[in-house]
Design an enzyme around this catalytic site. Structure first.
Site, short mmCIF file in Angstrom:
data_model
loop_
_atom_site.label_atom_id
_atom_site.label_comp_id
_atom_site.label_asym_id
_atom_site.label_seq_id
_atom_site.Cartn_x
_atom_site.Cartn_y
_atom_site.Cartn_z
N GLU A 196 37.26 18.88 11.30
CA GLU A 196 35.78 19.17 11.34
C GLU A 196 35.59 20.38 12.40
O GLU A 196 36.53 21.10 11.97
CB GLU A 196 35.43 17.69 12.22
N ARG B 11 28.09 3.44 20.20
CA ARG B 11 29.25 4.94 20.22
C ARG B 11 29.30 4.96 21.56
O ARG B 11 31.14 4.86 21.82
CB ARG B 11 28.91 5.99 19.31
N LYS C 97 33.60 10.45 22.36
CA LYS C 97 32.94 11.56 22.68
C LYS C 97 32.40 12.24 24.14
O LYS C 97 31.87 11.23 24.73
CB LYS C 97 31.45 11.20 21.91
N1 PMP Z 1 31.71 16.40 15.49
C1 PMP Z 1 31.24 16.81 16.64
C2 PMP Z 1 32.70 17.38 17.35
C3 PMP Z 1 30.33 16.68 16.96
O1 PMP Z 1 30.31 17.25 18.55
C4 PMP Z 1 28.99 15.98 16.77
C5 PMP Z 1 27.67 15.22 17.21
N2 PMP Z 1 27.38 16.75 17.53
C6 PMP Z 1 29.32 15.48 15.27
C7 PMP Z 1 31.07 15.18 14.51
C8 PMP Z 1 28.23 15.11 14.66
O2 PMP Z 1 28.29 13.83 14.84
P1 PMP Z 1 26.87 13.13 14.83
O3 PMP Z 1 26.74 12.74 13.36
O4 PMP Z 1 26.83 11.66 15.68
O5 PMP Z 1 25.49 13.52 15.40
#
Ligand code: PMP
Length: 288
Positions: free
Chosen positions: A182, A50, A149
């Protein structure tokens, strides 16, 4: 504490970067948050992939191979005698001049911090979390794709400020069309009539690593899932709801926008997911 910076492990006091780094000046860079459980790094490859994809989207060249990054992460955990914790992997655009142009940024910086994890209080896992929808929308994918990200988290930070100023710890962010995207740092799941629902990635959510783990677990539990457009109404009438994230793991939601979810207690199916998740993180992973 030892930090990985400029290809070496340095003391935290000496881990300094230039004020001309575009990571600082413009939030120009990418990052990952990764967990270490009992000396095993959970989903390391997935996080590194990622990171590479985020960097590619920003046309940022990561100056280390995937293997070299993995080794540097392992070395950083070991140098800090860490067996359980949180790893922050950051790649900045590096030093440039005061303009936006990346033309002078020839040395992207890789930073690795491995530290104890700051978890949500235990009571949220036992009693569930109450959340609220806030006005700040998730980034429009045609501006900055939420799948990236990046070091620019300002719209999530604004949403977090809005939530906290109203006394809530997390917030639902909608996309431009008004569908649920989200939370500020976690993906969202609903359970309705025995089915699992989550916003599709195109709704403007990060392709969460924990989100994918939950989708995999749903196969083990023989629970069908649908990733689709989700409205605020769908969240209000859900039987169960939970959030997923590397730091938060799986956290039950018991209230959304002052509507009680289910019976106001963490749901049974949510509990089943959490149980399988906890066993997975101990059984799978890259040994350090
Ligand atoms: N959405 C956002 C905006 C995030 O920053 C994160 C990670 N903190 C997630 C979802 C969750 O992703 P992951 O399970 O890969 O940590």
């Amino acid at each position: 504490m030892k930090i990985f910076l400029d290809n070496q492990l340095v003391d935290a006091e000496d881990a300094k970067i230039s004020v001309f780094d575009h990571g600082l000046l413009y939030g120009d860079g990418v990052f990952e948050g990764i967990r270490l459980y009992d000396s095993c790094i959970f989903k390391l490859d997935e996080h590194l992939i990622r990171l590479e994809q985020s960097a590619k989207a920003l046309m940022l060249n990561i100056p280390m191979s995937r293997v070299a990054l993995a080794n540097a992460i392992i070395d950083t955990c070991k140098a800090n005698n860490l067996t359980n914790g949180y790893i922050r992997l950051v790649v900045t655009r590096g030093v440039g001049n005061l303009g936006l142009s990346i033309k002078n940024c020839n040395n992207p910086k890789v930073i690795i911090i491995a530290d104890a994890i700051q978890l949500y209080p235990k009571e949220y896992y036992e009693n569930g979390l109450k959340i609220i929808t806030v006005p700040t929308r998730r980034n429009n994918p045609s501006a900055l794709p939420p799948m990236v990200k990046s070091l620019n988290y300002l719209n999530n930070i604004l949403a977090k400020i809005e939530a906290q100023s109203l006394g809530y710890e997390e917030a639902i962010m909608l996309n431009d069309q008004g569908f649920v995207a989200e939370c500020t740092g976690d993906n969202i799941f609903l359970v309705k009539d025995g089915m699992l629902y989550t916003p599709k990635i195109a709704s403007g959510s990060l392709k969460g690593i924990t989100r994918q783990v939950v989708l995999d677990i749903s196969q083990d539990l023989s629970i069908k899932y649908i990733d689709t457009d989700i409205t605020r109404y769908d969240t209000w009438i859900a039987d169960e709801m939970f959030l997923t994230g590397t730091a938060a793991e799986i956290i039950p939601i018991v209230e959304v926008d002052s509507r009680v979810i289910g019976n106001g207690k963490p749901g049974i199916i949510t509990g089943n997911f959490l149980e399988v998740f906890k066993s997975k993180v101990r059984e799978e992973g890259t040994k350090i």
